[in-house]
Write a protein that holds these residues in place. Structure first.
Motif, short mmCIF file in Angstrom:
data_model
loop_
_atom_site.label_atom_id
_atom_site.label_comp_id
_atom_site.label_asym_id
_atom_site.label_seq_id
_atom_site.Cartn_x
_atom_site.Cartn_y
_atom_site.Cartn_z
N ALA A 80 0.83 -1.20 0.00
CA ALA A 80 0.00 0.00 0.00
C ALA A 80 0.87 1.25 0.00
O ALA A 80 1.77 1.41 0.83
CB ALA A 80 -0.92 0.01 1.22
N ALA A 81 0.60 2.14 -0.95
CA ALA A 81 1.17 3.48 -0.94
C ALA A 81 0.13 4.39 -0.27
O ALA A 81 -0.79 4.88 -0.91
CB ALA A 81 1.49 3.95 -2.36
N TYR A 82 0.28 4.55 1.02
CA TYR A 82 -0.70 5.28 1.84
C TYR A 82 -0.07 6.54 2.39
O TYR A 82 1.07 6.54 2.87
CB TYR A 82 -1.19 4.40 2.99
N VAL A 83 -0.84 7.63 2.36
CA VAL A 83 -0.47 8.86 3.07
C VAL A 83 -1.71 9.36 3.80
O VAL A 83 -2.84 9.10 3.39
CB VAL A 83 0.08 9.94 2.11
N PRO A 84 -1.53 10.06 4.92
CA PRO A 84 -2.67 10.40 5.78
C PRO A 84 -3.64 11.40 5.13
O PRO A 84 -3.28 12.17 4.24
CB PRO A 84 -2.02 11.02 7.02
N CYS A 85 -4.86 11.38 5.64
CA CYS A 85 -5.87 12.31 5.16
C CYS A 85 -5.52 13.76 5.41
O CYS A 85 -6.00 14.65 4.69
CB CYS A 85 -7.22 12.00 5.82
N ASP A 86 -4.69 14.03 6.41
CA ASP A 86 -4.41 15.43 6.72
C ASP A 86 -3.51 16.11 5.68
O ASP A 86 -3.28 17.32 5.75
CB ASP A 86 -3.81 15.59 8.12
N CYS A 87 -3.03 15.34 4.70
CA CYS A 87 -2.26 15.99 3.62
C CYS A 87 -3.15 16.30 2.42
O CYS A 87 -2.67 16.85 1.42
CB CYS A 87 -1.07 15.13 3.21
N GLN A 88 -4.46 15.97 2.53
CA GLN A 88 -5.38 16.32 1.45
C GLN A 88 -5.43 17.84 1.29
O GLN A 88 -5.42 18.59 2.27
CB GLN A 88 -6.78 15.76 1.74
N TYR A 89 -5.51 18.29 0.03
CA TYR A 89 -5.51 19.71 -0.34
C TYR A 89 -4.16 20.38 -0.06
O TYR A 89 -4.05 21.60 -0.14
CB TYR A 89 -6.62 20.49 0.39
N LYS A 90 -3.15 19.58 0.27
CA LYS A 90 -1.82 20.13 0.54
C LYS A 90 -0.81 19.48 -0.40
O LYS A 90 -0.70 19.87 -1.55
CB LYS A 90 -1.45 19.92 2.01
N ASP A 91 -0.13 18.46 0.11
CA ASP A 91 0.94 17.83 -0.67
C ASP A 91 0.73 16.32 -0.81
O ASP A 91 1.69 15.55 -0.82
CB ASP A 91 2.30 18.11 -0.04
N ALA A 92 -0.52 15.90 -0.94
CA ALA A 92 -0.84 14.48 -0.99
C ALA A 92 -0.16 13.79 -2.17
O ALA A 92 0.32 12.66 -2.05
CB ALA A 92 -2.35 14.26 -1.04
N VAL A 93 -0.14 14.46 -3.32
CA VAL A 93 0.45 13.83 -4.51
C VAL A 93 1.95 13.58 -4.29
O VAL A 93 2.47 12.49 -4.55
CB VAL A 93 0.22 14.69 -5.76
N ARG A 94 2.65 14.59 -3.80
CA ARG A 94 4.09 14.42 -3.55
C ARG A 94 4.35 13.31 -2.55
O ARG A 94 5.21 12.44 -2.76
CB ARG A 94 4.71 15.72 -3.04
N GLN A 95 3.60 13.30 -1.45
CA GLN A 95 3.82 12.28 -0.44
C GLN A 95 3.52 10.89 -0.99
O GLN A 95 4.21 9.91 -0.66
CB GLN A 95 2.97 12.57 0.80
N THR A 96 2.50 10.77 -1.82
CA THR A 96 2.17 9.47 -2.41
C THR A 96 3.28 9.03 -3.36
O THR A 96 3.66 7.85 -3.39
CB THR A 96 0.83 9.53 -3.14
N LEU A 97 3.81 9.97 -4.14
CA LEU A 97 4.93 9.64 -5.03
C LEU A 97 6.12 9.12 -4.23
O LEU A 97 6.83 8.20 -4.68
CB LEU A 97 5.34 10.87 -5.84
N GLU A 98 6.35 9.68 -3.06
CA GLU A 98 7.45 9.20 -2.22
C GLU A 98 7.22 7.75 -1.79
O GLU A 98 8.18 6.96 -1.72
CB GLU A 98 7.61 10.10 -1.00
N GLN A 99 5.96 7.38 -1.53
CA GLN A 99 5.67 6.00 -1.12
C GLN A 99 5.75 5.05 -2.32
O GLN A 99 6.20 3.91 -2.17
CB GLN A 99 4.29 5.92 -0.46
N ILE A 100 5.34 5.50 -3.49
CA ILE A 100 5.50 4.69 -4.69
C ILE A 100 7.00 4.46 -4.95
O ILE A 100 7.43 3.33 -5.25
CB ILE A 100 4.83 5.38 -5.89
#
Length: 353
Positions: A80-100
Motif C-alpha cells: 500500500a502506498a498510503y499517506v494520511p488524510c491530513d495531507c489532502q488539499y496540501k501535498d498528498a500527490v508528492r507524499q504518495t509519489l514518495e511512497q511509490i
C-alpha cells in the motif's frame, strides 16, 4: 499478460496430503496473492523512508520482514502506498509519489526475494520471489486529477482505494454511514463517476474498502470491470461500517469481484480481541453468501494495531489455510481464495478498454 498460465500451482496437491507442523504445504505449492500490506508506511513512520537505515532481513518491529514473508509463502503482495488524510488539499500527490518510490526502491534493494511487477506475476512466483505490486490507498492521493491517476498507473500503481477514512471531494467514506462525517457527494459525484470510467479505461482496479455503502452501490452500478474490497470483512459477522453487508456481497457476485478479508480485530469481532477462528468465520460467511469465487486474503498487516491470536504476522497465513481446510474447504476453493480469484479479477480489469 497478468495470468500467463491457468495453472497457478507448481505441483498437484491434495487435501489428504500429510501436513507439516507449520501446515504450509498448500501455500508452498500454490500462488498466494495477498492484497493489502502497509509495510511501506511503517518504513516511513519508523525510518523516514531511509532504506539504508533498515534491514528487512532482521527488522523485528513490524508484522512483515523477509523471513516472515518466506515462512508465510507470500507469492504475490500488493504494497500500500498510503499517506494520511491530513495531507489532502496540501501535498498528498508528492507524499504518495514518495511512497511509490519507496516500493520501487524496496524491491530493488532485495532482488533475491522481491520482484517488482505490474504483470507477469506467475513468473516471479516461479522464480521463488514475491511479486510486488502497488496499490494507492485513498482517493485524496490523486488530488482530484485524472492526469495524476494516469501517471500513477504509468509508475506501476494497479489499484486505487477510492477513499480512506475521509471524504474525497468526489466520494464519501465509510464514516458517513456511522454519522461521524457529513456526506459531500451523496455517494459519487459526477467527477467520481467519470473517474470510475477512466479507471476502467486504463485498466486500474477499483478498491471499495473504506467507502460508504452508497459509493459501493454507485460503483457496482457503473463499473464495467470487476471491483475489489482489498481489506474488508463480512458485516453480518461484525457490523462495522468498514465491512461488507450481504446485499453488497450479492452485487459483488454479479460483478465477478472479490472481497478480501481484513484481519484487524475491530473489524473481525468488533472488539479489541479476536482469534484465527474468528477470521475464518468471515471466510465461511462470504463463501456461504457468494461462493468461494469472491473470497480473498486481505490482511492489513502493518496498517493496524491489533491482529488476531494465531495471526500475529504474515508468517501465520499457512495456519489460516489449514483452518479453512479443516472446516471443509476444498483444495479448489482454497486455491481460488489464495490467488486465482484475484488473478481473474486482475485479468478482466486489464481487458476493459
Amino acid at each position: 499478460d497478468t495470468l500467463k498460465s491457468p495453472n497457478t500451482c507448481l505441483f498437484t496437491i491434495s487435501s489428504q496430503q500429510p501436513q507439516s507442523p507449520q501446515k504450509s504445504w498448500l501455500l508452498h505449492k500454490c500462488l498466494s496473492f495477498f492484497r493489502h500490506n502497509d509495510l511501506p508506511w511503517q518504513i516511513r513512520s519508523l525510518y523516514n523512508n531511509q532504506l539504508n537505515q533498515v534491514d528487512l532481513n532482521t527488522l523485528n518491529k513490524t508484522h512483515t520482514n523477509i523471513p516472515k514473508i518466506k515462512a508465510g509463502h507470500l507469492g504475490a503482495q500488493f504494497w500500500a502506498a498510503y499517506v494520511p488524510c491530513d495531507c489532502q488539499y496540501k501535498d498528498a500527490v508528492r507524499q504518495t509519489l514518495e511512497q511509490i518510490d519507496l516500493v520501487h526502491r524496496m524491491t530493488q534493494s532485495y532482488p533475491e526475494h522481491l520482484k517488482f511487477c505490474t504483470s507477469k506475476i506467475l513468473q516471479a512466483f516461479q522464480e521463488n520471489k514475491t511479486a510486488s505490486l502497488i496499490g494507492v490507498e485513498g482517493g485524496h492521493s490523486i488530488d482530484s486529477s485524472m492526469a495524476t491517476l494516469r501517471m500513477f498507473y504509468q509508475l506501476g500503481v494497479r489499484y486505487l482505494t477510492l477513499t480512506h477514512s475521509c471524504n474525497a471531494p468526489w466520494a464519501d467514506n465509510w464514516k458517513v454511514d456511522n454519522g461521524d462525517e457529513n456526506p459531500e457527494s451523496n455517494g459519487l459525484s459526477e467527477f467520481g463517476k467519470n473517474l470510475i470510467k477512466e479507471m476502467n479505461r486504463i485498466g486500474m482496479i477499483i478498491d471499495l474498502a473504506h467507502v460508504s455503502q452508497k459509493v459501493m452501490k454507485d460503483v457496482l452500478d457503473i463499473s464495467e470491470a470487476p471491483v475489489i474490497f482489498s481489506h474488508s470483512s463480512a458485516y453480518k459477522i461484525c457490523p462495522s461500517k468498514r465491512n461488507v453487508p450481504d446485499d453488497i456481497l450479492i452485487k459483488v457476485v454479479k460483478k465477478k469481484g472479490i472481497v478480501m478479508v481484513n484481519f484487524y480485530n475491530n473489524y473481525v469481532t468488533c472488539n479489541k480481541t479476536a482469534s484465527l477462528s474468528d477470521v475464518a468465520d468471515h471466510f465461511d460467511h462470504i463463501r456461504q453468501v457468494g461462493g468461494a469465487a469472491i473470497v480473498g486474503f486481505g490482511g492489513d498487516y502493518d496498517g493496524v494495531s491489533r491482529v488476531p491470536q494465531g495471526l500475529e504476522d504474515v508468517s501465520k497465513y499457512p495456519d489460516l489455510v489449514a483452518e479453512l481446510l479443516n472446516r471443509g474447504w476444498t483444495d479448489k476453493e482454497v486455491k481460488e481464495a489464495l490467488g486465482e480469484n484475484l488473478l481473474r479479477v486482475f485479468k478482466k480489469v486489464e481487458e476493459v478498454l
